[in-house]
Design an enzyme around this catalytic site. Structure first.
Site, PDB file in Angstrom:
ATOM      1  N   ARG A 122       4.088   1.105  15.048  1.00  0.00           N
ATOM      2  CA  ARG A 122       2.862   1.897  14.792  1.00  0.00           C
ATOM      3  C   ARG A 122       2.522   2.006  13.303  1.00  0.00           C
ATOM      4  NH1 ARG A 122       4.938   5.367  19.004  1.00  0.00           N
ATOM      5  NH2 ARG A 122       3.869   4.789  20.927  1.00  0.00           N
ATOM      6  N   LYS A 144      -8.849  -4.758   5.434  1.00  0.00           N
ATOM      7  CA  LYS A 144      -9.245  -5.395   6.689  1.00  0.00           C
ATOM      8  C   LYS A 144      -8.121  -6.346   7.086  1.00  0.00           C
ATOM      9  CE  LYS A 144     -14.273  -5.384   6.850  1.00  0.00           C
ATOM     10  NZ  LYS A 144     -15.503  -6.221   6.819  1.00  0.00           N
ATOM     11  N   GLU A 186     -16.924 -16.533  -2.815  1.00  0.00           N
ATOM     12  CA  GLU A 186     -16.873 -15.068  -2.606  1.00  0.00           C
ATOM     13  C   GLU A 186     -17.222 -14.324  -3.900  1.00  0.00           C
ATOM     14  OE1 GLU A 186     -16.647 -13.308   0.160  1.00  0.00           O
ATOM     15  OE2 GLU A 186     -15.783 -14.711   1.615  1.00  0.00           O
ATOM     16  N   LYS A 228     -15.680  -4.652  -5.307  1.00  0.00           N
ATOM     17  CA  LYS A 228     -15.173  -4.482  -3.934  1.00  0.00           C
ATOM     18  C   LYS A 228     -14.490  -3.129  -3.789  1.00  0.00           C
ATOM     19  CE  LYS A 228     -13.306  -6.130   0.093  1.00  0.00           C
ATOM     20  NZ  LYS A 228     -12.815  -7.166   0.946  1.00  0.00           N
ATOM     21  N   GLU A 238     -16.553   0.551   7.011  1.00  0.00           N
ATOM     22  CA  GLU A 238     -17.795  -0.223   7.197  1.00  0.00           C
ATOM     23  C   GLU A 238     -18.778   0.466   8.146  1.00  0.00           C
ATOM     24  OE1 GLU A 238     -17.292  -4.576   7.073  1.00  0.00           O
ATOM     25  OE2 GLU A 238     -18.909  -4.664   8.553  1.00  0.00           O
ATOM     26  N   ARG A 242     -20.379  -0.856   3.044  1.00  0.00           N
ATOM     27  CA  ARG A 242     -19.408  -1.970   3.032  1.00  0.00           C
ATOM     28  C   ARG A 242     -19.965  -3.226   3.708  1.00  0.00           C
ATOM     29  NH1 ARG A 242     -12.824  -1.983   3.910  1.00  0.00           N
ATOM     30  NH2 ARG A 242     -12.618  -4.238   3.691  1.00  0.00           N
ATOM     31  N   ASN A 246     -20.723  -8.542   3.620  1.00  0.00           N
ATOM     32  CA  ASN A 246     -20.842  -9.639   4.582  1.00  0.00           C
ATOM     33  C   ASN A 246     -22.054 -10.530   4.307  1.00  0.00           C
ATOM     34  OD1 ASN A 246     -18.547  -8.829   6.058  1.00  0.00           O
ATOM     35  ND2 ASN A 246     -19.758  -7.206   7.018  1.00  0.00           N
ATOM     36  N   HIS A 249     -22.236 -14.033   5.642  1.00  0.00           N
ATOM     37  CA  HIS A 249     -21.157 -14.193   6.616  1.00  0.00           C
ATOM     38  C   HIS A 249     -21.657 -14.414   8.041  1.00  0.00           C
ATOM     39  CE1 HIS A 249     -18.589 -13.130   3.316  1.00  0.00           C
ATOM     40  NE2 HIS A 249     -17.508 -13.079   4.061  1.00  0.00           N
ATOM     41  N   HIS A 253     -19.927 -17.428   9.330  1.00  0.00           N
ATOM     42  CA  HIS A 253     -18.938 -17.362  10.417  1.00  0.00           C
ATOM     43  C   HIS A 253     -19.343 -18.269  11.563  1.00  0.00           C
ATOM     44  CE1 HIS A 253     -16.904 -13.231   9.400  1.00  0.00           C
ATOM     45  NE2 HIS A 253     -16.435 -14.232   8.688  1.00  0.00           N
ATOM     46  N   HIS A 265     -13.521 -21.052   5.528  1.00  0.00           N
ATOM     47  CA  HIS A 265     -14.251 -19.788   5.451  1.00  0.00           C
ATOM     48  C   HIS A 265     -15.082 -19.731   4.162  1.00  0.00           C
ATOM     49  CE1 HIS A 265     -15.197 -15.578   5.806  1.00  0.00           C
ATOM     50  NE2 HIS A 265     -14.723 -15.383   4.591  1.00  0.00           N
TER      51      HIS A 265
END
Ligand code: GLY
Length: 364
Positions: A122, A144, A186, A228, A238, A242, A246, A249, A253, A265
């Site tokens: 956990r 993330k 990026e 960032k 997000e 945030r 993207n 993206h 993606h 990517h």
């Protein structure tokens, strides 16, 4: 060297150290009170050959047991099989809740190792040691973590912040050109959404950056991490700002996924940034004609190559609906209103999205 960057979220806070060696890693570990019994380095087979030995020696000054778990390299291995294999390794190493995971590698290692840390018992502590430019400026920062499911990117995951991020900029020197180029995608994306000055800096210092000269390189890394960190501090999960990270993206993606991850990517996002800027113009924002040609030229300078295969626009469009930004069956896009300013645009017309896809695909 650039100053460290600080991230603060509702439940935690941590440093992003930006250094040009691993000399201060032990100090960073001690400062964070991570002096446990067992450390596990999670890395991939490529990075393993370069850094595991020296990082292990360093960690042995602090931890009694230091193990390494090596995963296969590449996005196609960012999946539940790799994850399950890691859980077994952790059991084999008798990892407990005090065990610290060190994610040593690029974005795939960071995402899988971080998700493994978030779920094993956990949640156990982990540290990000990014070795690619893309991981330094994006995936290692902000918590993330996750794995892909089939061709769907990052569809299983968690927000789980590291104890700290330690960037050794000298690792960037040994990166293959295509990985350096992917990372610059990026960096340029971040400048486009939030920092017109950084965009100008990149344009003005392009040669020195591409030559990986220390000062301009650490300047762009630090500045990108700072943006960032600020965005993550404002919106960890997000639910708002945030999402602008993207930019490019949704297109990217979709391309990455349809190419079966044949287009990386970073390069998919570069193509996606062109498409997203084009869509911004189509939808009426004040995007001057030369912005598109300047961006294309800059991305090419940093290694973007033309698409070599044709991907059907309708398949690219359908793939977009698997994106996590889709809400109630509607596509949401991050668009720029000018260089350095971004906003979310909800549900543009199918025609506009198709035209932007076509613009992306025409780059062949
Ligand atoms: N890579 C986008 C984010 O971390 O939010």
């Amino acid at each position: 060297m650039a100053a460290n960057v600080y991230v603060q979220t509702p439940l935690t806070e941590y440093q992003i150290y930006i250094k040009n060696s691993y000399d201060e890693l032990a100090f960073a570990i001690q400062t964070t009170n991570l002096c446990g019994y067992t450390a596990v380095i999670i890395t991939d087979e490529i990075v393993d050959r370069l850094y595991t030995f020296s990082i292990r020696e360093l960690l042995l000054r602090i931890f009694t047991n230091v193990y390494a778990a090596v995963i296969p390299a590449g996005e196609t291995n960012k999946n539940h099989e790799t994850l399950i294999a890691l859980y077994h390794k952790l059991q084999e190493f008798h990892a407990d809740r005090q065990t610290v995971i060190f994610a040593l590698g690029g974005g795939v290692v960071g995402d899988v190792a971080g998700f493994c840390a978030s779920t094993y018992m956990r949640g156990i502590p982990y540290v990000q040691l990014p070795t690619t430019l893309l991981a330094c400026v994006d995936s290692s920062v902000g918590g993330k973590t996750g794995v892909d499911l089939g061709n769907s990117k990052n569809i299983i995951g968690a927000f789980y912040q590291p104890q700290f991020v330690y960037i050794n900029t000298s690792a960037i020197q040994s990166l293959p050109p295509e990985q350096f180029s992917a990372g610059m995608g990026e960096v340029i994306k971040t400048a486009l959404i939030r920092d017109a000055e950084l965009y100008e800096y990149i344009r003005d210092n392009r040669e020195a950056i591409r030559n990986r000269e220390e000062t301009p390189l650490s300047t762009v890394i630090a500045r990108t991490c700072r943006i960032k960190a600020k965005i993550v501090t404002a919106d960890e999960k997000e639910t708002g700002v945030r999402a602008i990270l993207n930019f490019g993206h949704t297109f990217g993606h979709s391309l990455e996924s349809l190419s079966g991850f044949g287009i990386s990517h970073g390069h998919s996002v570069m193509h996606g940034c062109r498409a997203a800027m084009y869509l911004s113009k189509l939808l009426g924002y004040d995007i001057k004609d030369h912005y598109l040609s300047d961006l294309t030229e800059l991305l090419e300078f940093f290694g973007l190559s033309r698409l070599s295969s044709e991907y059907p626009p309708d398949l690219l469009y359908d793939k977009m609906f698997e994106d996590k930004k889709t809400k109630n069956g509607e596509l949401n896009f991050v668009l720029i209103t000018d260089i350095g300013f971004a906003q979310i645009y909800k549900n543009p017309t199918k025609k506009a999205v198709f035209d932007a896809i076509q613009y992306m695909m025409d780059y062949r």
